[in-house]
Design a protein around this motif. Sequence first.
Motif, PDB file in Angstrom:
ATOM      1  N   MET A   1     -30.877 -47.739  17.714  1.00  8.49           N
ATOM      2  CA  MET A   1     -31.060 -46.896  18.891  1.00  8.49           C
ATOM      3  C   MET A   1     -32.024 -47.525  19.889  1.00  8.49           C
ATOM      4  N   SER A   2     -32.103 -48.830  19.864  1.00 10.52           N
ATOM      5  CA  SER A   2     -33.076 -49.522  20.706  1.00 10.52           C
ATOM      6  C   SER A   2     -32.829 -49.307  22.190  1.00 10.52           C
ATOM      7  N   ASP A   3     -31.574 -49.034  22.581  1.00  9.47           N
ATOM      8  CA  ASP A   3     -31.261 -48.855  23.996  1.00  9.47           C
ATOM      9  C   ASP A   3     -31.261 -47.395  24.410  1.00  9.47           C
ATOM     10  N   LEU A   4     -31.681 -46.492  23.519  1.00 12.37           N
ATOM     11  CA  LEU A   4     -31.731 -45.063  23.836  1.00 12.37           C
ATOM     12  C   LEU A   4     -33.173 -44.687  24.131  1.00 12.37           C
ATOM     13  N   PRO A   5     -33.514 -44.395  25.389  1.00 13.09           N
ATOM     14  CA  PRO A   5     -34.906 -44.142  25.761  1.00 13.09           C
ATOM     15  C   PRO A   5     -35.428 -42.840  25.161  1.00 13.09           C
ATOM     16  N   PHE A   6     -36.735 -42.789  24.938  1.00  5.91           N
ATOM     17  CA  PHE A   6     -37.389 -41.562  24.500  1.00  5.91           C
ATOM     18  C   PHE A   6     -38.810 -41.592  25.026  1.00  5.91           C
ATOM     19  N   PRO A   7     -39.325 -40.472  25.590  1.00  5.51           N
ATOM     20  CA  PRO A   7     -38.666 -39.180  25.732  1.00  5.51           C
ATOM     21  C   PRO A   7     -37.421 -39.249  26.626  1.00  5.51           C
ATOM     22  N   LEU A   8     -36.522 -38.326  26.360  1.00  2.90           N
ATOM     23  CA  LEU A   8     -35.247 -38.276  27.071  1.00  2.90           C
ATOM     24  C   LEU A   8     -35.094 -36.906  27.720  1.00  2.90           C
ATOM     25  N   SER A 122     -38.298 -22.375  14.212  1.00  2.00           N
ATOM     26  CA  SER A 122     -37.020 -22.897  13.732  1.00  2.00           C
ATOM     27  C   SER A 122     -36.430 -23.791  14.812  1.00  2.00           C
ATOM     28  N   PHE A 123     -35.509 -24.668  14.402  1.00  2.48           N
ATOM     29  CA  PHE A 123     -34.835 -25.545  15.354  1.00  2.48           C
ATOM     30  C   PHE A 123     -33.334 -25.331  15.259  1.00  2.48           C
ATOM     31  N   ILE A 124     -32.706 -25.121  16.426  1.00  2.00           N
ATOM     32  CA  ILE A 124     -31.260 -24.949  16.512  1.00  2.00           C
ATOM     33  C   ILE A 124     -30.685 -26.210  17.143  1.00  2.00           C
ATOM     34  N   ALA A 125     -29.937 -26.982  16.384  1.00  2.00           N
ATOM     35  CA  ALA A 125     -29.350 -28.240  16.880  1.00  2.00           C
ATOM     36  C   ALA A 125     -28.006 -27.964  17.545  1.00  2.00           C
ATOM     37  N   PHE A 126     -27.776 -28.596  18.726  1.00  2.00           N
ATOM     38  CA  PHE A 126     -26.463 -28.424  19.363  1.00  2.00           C
ATOM     39  C   PHE A 126     -25.888 -29.695  19.984  1.00  2.00           C
ATOM     40  N   ASP A 127     -26.554 -30.830  19.817  1.00  2.00           N
ATOM     41  CA  ASP A 127     -25.954 -32.082  20.294  1.00  2.00           C
ATOM     42  C   ASP A 127     -26.613 -33.254  19.587  1.00  2.00           C
ATOM     43  N   LEU A 128     -25.816 -34.291  19.343  1.00  2.00           N
ATOM     44  CA  LEU A 128     -26.297 -35.512  18.706  1.00  2.00           C
ATOM     45  C   LEU A 128     -26.175 -36.645  19.721  1.00  2.00           C
ATOM     46  N   LEU A 129     -27.313 -37.260  20.066  1.00  2.00           N
ATOM     47  CA  LEU A 129     -27.345 -38.255  21.139  1.00  2.00           C
ATOM     48  C   LEU A 129     -27.396 -39.694  20.633  1.00  2.00           C
ATOM     49  N   GLY A 130     -27.794 -39.851  19.392  1.00  2.00           N
ATOM     50  CA  GLY A 130     -27.849 -41.189  18.826  1.00  2.00           C
ATOM     51  C   GLY A 130     -28.047 -41.128  17.332  1.00  2.00           C
ATOM     52  N   ILE A 131     -27.486 -42.091  16.610  1.00  2.00           N
ATOM     53  CA  ILE A 131     -27.677 -42.178  15.168  1.00  2.00           C
ATOM     54  C   ILE A 131     -27.511 -43.631  14.737  1.00  2.00           C
ATOM     55  N   ASP A 132     -28.420 -44.077  13.880  1.00  2.00           N
ATOM     56  CA  ASP A 132     -28.467 -45.473  13.467  1.00  2.00           C
ATOM     57  C   ASP A 132     -28.515 -46.375  14.710  1.00  2.00           C
ATOM     58  N   ASN A 135     -25.665 -45.446  20.203  1.00  2.00           N
ATOM     59  CA  ASN A 135     -26.042 -44.625  21.351  1.00  2.00           C
ATOM     60  C   ASN A 135     -24.814 -43.799  21.727  1.00  2.00           C
ATOM     61  N   LEU A 136     -24.929 -42.458  21.631  1.00  2.00           N
ATOM     62  CA  LEU A 136     -23.771 -41.589  21.831  1.00  2.00           C
ATOM     63  C   LEU A 136     -23.723 -40.950  23.216  1.00  2.00           C
ATOM     64  N   LEU A 137     -24.567 -41.368  24.141  1.00  2.00           N
ATOM     65  CA  LEU A 137     -24.615 -40.723  25.454  1.00  2.00           C
ATOM     66  C   LEU A 137     -23.286 -40.819  26.195  1.00  2.00           C
ATOM     67  N   GLU A 138     -22.568 -41.908  26.030  1.00  2.00           N
ATOM     68  CA  GLU A 138     -21.299 -42.086  26.740  1.00  2.00           C
ATOM     69  C   GLU A 138     -20.112 -41.528  25.963  1.00  2.00           C
ATOM     70  N   VAL A 139     -20.361 -41.031  24.774  1.00  2.00           N
ATOM     71  CA  VAL A 139     -19.289 -40.495  23.936  1.00  2.00           C
ATOM     72  C   VAL A 139     -18.970 -39.062  24.362  1.00  2.00           C
ATOM     73  N   PRO A 140     -17.697 -38.664  24.451  1.00  2.00           N
ATOM     74  CA  PRO A 140     -17.349 -37.287  24.837  1.00  2.00           C
ATOM     75  C   PRO A 140     -18.013 -36.265  23.906  1.00  2.00           C
ATOM     76  N   ALA A 193     -16.928 -34.439  28.416  1.00  2.00           N
ATOM     77  CA  ALA A 193     -18.062 -34.956  29.187  1.00  2.00           C
ATOM     78  C   ALA A 193     -18.987 -35.828  28.360  1.00  2.00           C
ATOM     79  N   ALA A 194     -19.467 -36.905  28.982  1.00  2.00           N
ATOM     80  CA  ALA A 194     -20.543 -37.696  28.409  1.00  2.00           C
ATOM     81  C   ALA A 194     -21.850 -36.915  28.563  1.00  2.00           C
ATOM     82  N   TYR A 195     -22.899 -37.385  27.915  1.00  2.00           N
ATOM     83  CA  TYR A 195     -24.209 -36.739  28.024  1.00  2.00           C
ATOM     84  C   TYR A 195     -24.989 -37.412  29.143  1.00  2.00           C
ATOM     85  N   GLU A 196     -25.264 -36.647  30.214  1.00  2.00           N
ATOM     86  CA  GLU A 196     -25.968 -37.200  31.365  1.00  2.00           C
ATOM     87  C   GLU A 196     -27.318 -36.512  31.522  1.00  2.00           C
ATOM     88  N   PRO A 197     -28.406 -37.190  31.128  1.00  2.00           N
ATOM     89  CA  PRO A 197     -29.729 -36.585  31.207  1.00  2.00           C
ATOM     90  C   PRO A 197     -30.060 -36.052  32.602  1.00  2.00           C
TER      91      PRO A 197
END
Length: 349
Positions: A1-8, A122-132, A135-140, A193-197
């Motif tokens: 995930m080196s190309d996925l900026p944080f904070p995002l 508690s935390f409610i998850a509703f989107d996955l932006l990156g894993i391993d 980078n999933l930002l451009e993924v539908p 849609a892709a994920y557009e911050p």
Amino acid sequence: MSDLPFPLQPMLAKAVSEVPGADSVPGGLLYEPKWDGFRAVIHVEDGKCEIGSRGSKTLTRYFPELAEALLEHLPDRCVVDGEIVVRRGEPGAERLDWEALSQRIHPADSRVRMLASQTPASFIAFDLLGIDDHNLLEVPFAERRKALEGVAETFSEPVHLSQVTDDVELARRWLVEFEGAGLDGVVAKPLAAAYEPNKRLMLKVKHKRTADAVVLGYRVHKSGQGVGSLLLGMYDDGGELRNVGGASAFSDKRRLELVDELEPDVMRDESGEIVRGETDRSRFASAKDVSYVRLHPRRVVEVRYDQMEGDRFRHTVQFERWRPDREPRYCTFEQLEIPVAYDLSRVLA
């Protein structure tokens, strides 16, 4: 995930007046509840968890118990978008508790630890932006959701997966039924849609019409004691902070409390004197005192309003709550629901 900026900065939603049909957007929509909490982007890597706010601030220190739970339930090297909430009530009669959640933002470490025990989040998850390394930002969104559901197989209290549906009628039922649990409405997400911050590509329907505004100053009450009204502002497309109206109707007790709450934000000149400003005079009340105490524009308030007239609130708005999780620069006109144009002659006919 080196190309996925944080904070995002998370992707945002634009207000609409009703739950849209699934075929209103190319590729269709997926609906989910709108949680009334703190938006958070979670980053887990190398055994460490960071919680970023909607305004890219770090919230990790305020929710130590949640950071620990996220490390346990999320895979290493992932970025997840979701909502932090606090629940209250007995099983079978639970609802969200905004007041308890807002109190979790506190500067004292001792109080942070106490609240983590007394009002755990508690935390409610509703989107996955990156894993391993992906980078999933451009993924539908349809594919991101499927990947998130795979990750969520390890979830348990206090980490949850937000439910979704592609049934618009069920989503419209949620809008009514889930209000009783303290939820805020329904969000419709384009499946293609892709994920557009920081872009308002999602659609949201809320139970009431609210907006976030920056507090620019306050007028002293006509009695000479306490805050009579708050002056509010929003940023336009050019980044200019513009006056959009005021909020008033505070009780005598609340007026005095607000003076103390706002004191850290009061502008002062080099001699320590309070800096004052003036708003435009009304041609209907030209003798009215229009002076106000200027505040540094760093405090965000959520207000209830009925409609806009141009770039101002049509009527005085009502104070809803402080938003310590929001950054002033995101209080823009873009958040507002703009009524669909309608021909007046059709109304008169």
